[in-house]
Design a protein around this motif. Sequence first.
Motif, short mmCIF file in Angstrom:
data_model
loop_
_atom_site.label_atom_id
_atom_site.label_comp_id
_atom_site.label_asym_id
_atom_site.label_seq_id
_atom_site.Cartn_x
_atom_site.Cartn_y
_atom_site.Cartn_z
N GLU A 259 0.82 -1.21 0.00
CA GLU A 259 0.00 0.00 0.00
C GLU A 259 0.86 1.26 0.00
O GLU A 259 0.49 2.28 -0.59
CB GLU A 259 -0.93 -0.01 1.22
CG GLU A 259 -2.03 -1.06 1.16
CD GLU A 259 -2.96 -0.79 0.00
OE1 GLU A 259 -3.71 0.20 0.05
OE2 GLU A 259 -2.94 -1.59 -0.97
N ALA A 260 2.01 1.20 0.67
CA ALA A 260 2.90 2.37 0.67
C ALA A 260 3.48 2.60 -0.72
O ALA A 260 3.64 3.75 -1.16
CB ALA A 260 4.02 2.16 1.70
N ILE A 261 3.78 1.50 -1.43
CA ILE A 261 4.35 1.64 -2.77
C ILE A 261 3.34 2.29 -3.72
O ILE A 261 3.69 3.17 -4.51
CB ILE A 261 4.80 0.27 -3.30
CG1 ILE A 261 6.00 -0.24 -2.47
CG2 ILE A 261 5.15 0.33 -4.77
CD1 ILE A 261 6.42 -1.66 -2.81
N ARG A 262 2.08 1.89 -3.62
CA ARG A 262 1.09 2.48 -4.53
C ARG A 262 0.32 3.64 -3.89
O ARG A 262 -0.68 4.10 -4.44
CB ARG A 262 0.13 1.41 -5.02
CG ARG A 262 -0.80 0.83 -3.97
CD ARG A 262 -1.62 -0.31 -4.53
NE ARG A 262 -2.68 -0.75 -3.62
CZ ARG A 262 -3.93 -0.28 -3.66
NH1 ARG A 262 -4.26 0.62 -4.56
NH2 ARG A 262 -4.83 -0.72 -2.80
N ASN A 263 0.81 4.07 -2.70
CA ASN A 263 0.22 5.21 -1.99
C ASN A 263 -1.27 4.99 -1.77
O ASN A 263 -2.12 5.84 -2.08
CB ASN A 263 0.45 6.52 -2.75
CG ASN A 263 0.24 7.73 -1.83
OD1 ASN A 263 0.17 7.60 -0.61
ND2 ASN A 263 0.12 8.91 -2.43
N GLY A 264 -1.59 3.81 -1.20
CA GLY A 264 -2.97 3.52 -0.86
C GLY A 264 -3.44 4.35 0.32
O GLY A 264 -2.67 5.08 0.95
N PRO A 265 -4.71 4.24 0.66
CA PRO A 265 -5.24 5.10 1.73
C PRO A 265 -4.71 4.75 3.11
O PRO A 265 -4.59 5.64 3.96
CB PRO A 265 -6.76 4.87 1.63
CG PRO A 265 -6.91 3.54 0.97
CD PRO A 265 -5.76 3.41 0.03
N TYR A 266 -4.39 3.49 3.36
CA TYR A 266 -3.98 3.11 4.72
C TYR A 266 -2.83 2.11 4.67
O TYR A 266 -2.67 1.36 3.71
CB TYR A 266 -5.14 2.48 5.50
CG TYR A 266 -6.35 3.36 5.62
CD1 TYR A 266 -6.34 4.48 6.46
CD2 TYR A 266 -7.50 3.09 4.89
CE1 TYR A 266 -7.45 5.28 6.56
CE2 TYR A 266 -8.63 3.89 4.99
CZ TYR A 266 -8.58 5.00 5.84
OH TYR A 266 -9.68 5.81 5.95
N THR A 267 -2.05 2.09 5.73
CA THR A 267 -1.09 1.02 6.01
C THR A 267 -1.33 0.55 7.43
O THR A 267 -1.98 1.23 8.22
CB THR A 267 0.37 1.49 5.85
OG1 THR A 267 0.62 2.56 6.77
CG2 THR A 267 0.65 1.95 4.43
N TRP A 268 -0.75 -0.61 7.78
CA TRP A 268 -1.04 -1.21 9.09
C TRP A 268 0.23 -1.58 9.85
O TRP A 268 0.27 -2.56 10.59
CB TRP A 268 -1.91 -2.45 8.88
CG TRP A 268 -3.22 -2.12 8.24
CD1 TRP A 268 -4.37 -1.73 8.86
CD2 TRP A 268 -3.52 -2.14 6.85
NE1 TRP A 268 -5.36 -1.50 7.96
CE2 TRP A 268 -4.87 -1.74 6.70
CE3 TRP A 268 -2.78 -2.43 5.69
CZ2 TRP A 268 -5.48 -1.65 5.46
CZ3 TRP A 268 -3.40 -2.33 4.46
CH2 TRP A 268 -4.74 -1.94 4.36
N PHE A 269 1.28 -0.78 9.67
CA PHE A 269 2.52 -1.03 10.42
C PHE A 269 2.29 -0.86 11.93
O PHE A 269 2.93 -1.54 12.74
CB PHE A 269 3.62 -0.07 9.96
CG PHE A 269 4.08 -0.29 8.55
CD1 PHE A 269 4.77 -1.45 8.21
CD2 PHE A 269 3.81 0.63 7.55
CE1 PHE A 269 5.20 -1.66 6.91
CE2 PHE A 269 4.23 0.43 6.26
CZ PHE A 269 4.92 -0.72 5.92
N ASP A 270 1.42 0.06 12.29
CA ASP A 270 1.18 0.30 13.71
C ASP A 270 0.53 -0.91 14.37
O ASP A 270 0.89 -1.29 15.49
CB ASP A 270 0.30 1.54 13.90
CG ASP A 270 -0.97 1.50 13.05
OD1 ASP A 270 -1.02 0.67 12.12
OD2 ASP A 270 -1.89 2.29 13.32
N GLY A 271 -0.41 -1.54 13.68
CA GLY A 271 -1.06 -2.72 14.25
C GLY A 271 -0.10 -3.88 14.42
O GLY A 271 -0.13 -4.58 15.43
N ALA A 272 0.77 -4.08 13.43
CA ALA A 272 1.73 -5.18 13.51
C ALA A 272 2.71 -5.00 14.66
O ALA A 272 3.01 -5.94 15.41
CB ALA A 272 2.47 -5.32 12.18
N THR A 273 3.25 -3.80 14.80
CA THR A 273 4.21 -3.55 15.88
C THR A 273 3.55 -3.60 17.25
O THR A 273 4.14 -4.12 18.21
CB THR A 273 4.90 -2.20 15.67
OG1 THR A 273 3.90 -1.17 15.54
CG2 THR A 273 5.77 -2.21 14.42
#
Length: 792
Positions: A259-273
């Motif tokens: 999602e970061a590569i295609r600049n999607g609306p959301y990422t979920w790095f916070d949930g994983a960490t």
Amino acid sequence: MLGRIAPAPAASLSAAACAHCGAPLAAGQARFCCAGCEGAHALVAGLGLDAFYRRRDAAASCGALRPAAEPPATDFAPLARAGRDGSHSLELMVAGLTCGACVWLVEQALAAEPEVLRARASLSARRLTVAWRGPAERANDYAALLARLGFRVAPWSPACLRATEDEEGRALVRALGVAAFGAMNVMLVSVAVWVGWDMGEATRAAMHWLAALIGLPVIAVAGLPFYRSAAAALRAGRANMDLAISIGVLATAAMSLSEAIRNGPYTWFDGATALLALLLAGRVLDRAARRKARQAVAELLALQEGGVTLLGEDGAARTVPVERVRPGDRLLVASGERLRLDGTLEGGAEEALLDTSAITGESLPRRFAPGAALPAGAVNMGAPFRLRVTAAAADGSLAAMARLLERAEQAKSRFVSVADRAARLYVPVALGVALGTFLGWWGGVGVPWQEALVPAVAALIITCPCALAIAVPAVQVVAVGALFRRGILVASPTALERLATADHAVLDKTGTLTEGRPVLLPDPARDPASLRAAAALAHASRHPLARALVQACPDAPAAEGVREIPGAGLARGAERLGSAAFCGVAGAPEEGMALYYRAGSDAPAVAFRFADRVREDAPAAVAALHRLGLSTELLSGDGGKAVARVARACGVGAWTAHATPQAKAARIEALRAEGRRPLMVGDGINDAAALALAHVSASPGDGTDLAQTASDLVLRGEGLAALPAAIATARRAQRIARQNIAFSLAYNVVAVPAAVAGLATPLIAAAVMASSSLAVILNALRAGREPPPWTR
């Protein structure tokens, strides 16, 4: 030459790892990272122990075994103890024992040697005991064999146990620190995106990449404990909770990166960490709880540390370390000194007066006649005497109790929690659903893999075992907190599960059902002046009965000129206070809970009788245990009359007197062999082995440190009365935990089809998953309710 060399079998590890130690291979290395590993691998194969590699691959925490380039420099021959039949034995500290496979390899490799009689390794203590027929110099050959396999050895001592490295524990703490730091910082970056602030695509892309810059290294480093466990489970052909957690975290990271590569609306790095931080916190607490049994062993063996006074053939006395004393040596035991070794009281000496409360649980000192066996750990409360040693430190009663504790710890570590049992079925299904969703959209519908990853990750997030992972821990946290407010400390991560299934209570007497200190019984016929005069003499002694006499008459002034005759009593001129024989009382009944006072040779003797008072809450607590369906019995080291009196007062039908620590442990093992699940309650060092061997155990708050560290629960607040309430709370907690597990499984039945059909985006999936977790937590709060009044 040690061992038999044969061609090495095929490696069980991947081609990129050393076939023996598992280290990465450099360019040009085919199967082994060094010549030492190649030789070790050939040695294992030559001994016919190829199964080690399969066992090692199935273990979750097996470390690398790098063979030593040179044999150990220490000469172990002088440390070998000679046996009566010409055999020798040696105890070693073995570094590198990290799993059951390592223990198996060490024991089997030594057992393959024709002269070895036995080889036993303790995983918790990192201690190896090996015995063999032959000269003491063979000790160096066995140490060299272990070094060739990759284990480092050193002479073992009780201090080694306290200094044992816990690399796995330190790695978990480091991973927790990394995960907590990363989760907080990623959350700060992601919060602006999640709350929906108006921002341009460039700003949003910068936020995504900043979160990735922090989150990806954190996920890679902090998740290593789960990744290693998951990899080991896969090699063993099974699935565990760590496998689902690892795939969920890594898939979330991969989806977020996409999602970061295609600049999607959301990422979920916070949930994983954040998920890693929470799960690692639980692992650290679990690891800390499992160290308690090793601490109990260390504290028990500490009773033997130090020097003893060895008497030579010429009668000369010199101080030597306890490890140098052998059976048959003579020791001088000073007044007030603790016996560090088992032995017999030399003939011709006077009776010895010993405080054996730490060993047998008896509340009063015992007298031992010449030739009687004296237990290690007792304290000399009388005159100095000579002791003939019957067992070396490593073979005595304290060492035997330590081995019982170690064995009990390993047995309890095999207890499987409710969540782990559920994960065996749940995890493969969840992973299969996510994989099937991806393949169905990518191969069946024909969408690009990036778009197929969205419903697959959504299904994985929905089926992520977060609710299952917190179903049991959330209940335990609430239940443990409720018990803590009642003064009950829960020291083991599986204590509540085991407490809920206990069906038989084994109770110690002194300090558990009784207060553990004698009190003077009232006697209307006794002259108060005699009590005052006796209490004045009693000020000069530390004997438990003398202390009780002073407490019964606290205003009596301390008499001057009193001298104490060890093992007999107190004297001042013609006045006497002590045993019946010391005061010249003929035909007195044999009772340990009595003192006699005589004002002069012609004055009549006055008897002062004592009793160990039953705790006020003990009868009600025993009755509550019966209402909960538990049968009860009393085990005590005291005499039969005292034990029977307490059993009748508390309503306990079955009782056993004169029970040694070994007898208590044997009774617990017999109950377990019958299929019972015993709850052991005790407070002394003599109870430690039984506490550790029991299905579940508890200790009063005023119990010894050793008893508390060997127990699953410590009753600090309401005393024994808190135990029935704890059982009721544990049973309710287990019912709620099973409800949570059933809910988390049922929720997936409803939510998964929507995710598979592509109707739930990862954001919706995260919200649904969070709501299920919230429902589980709200249900878990019910575990903190007050137990029924009749249990309190």
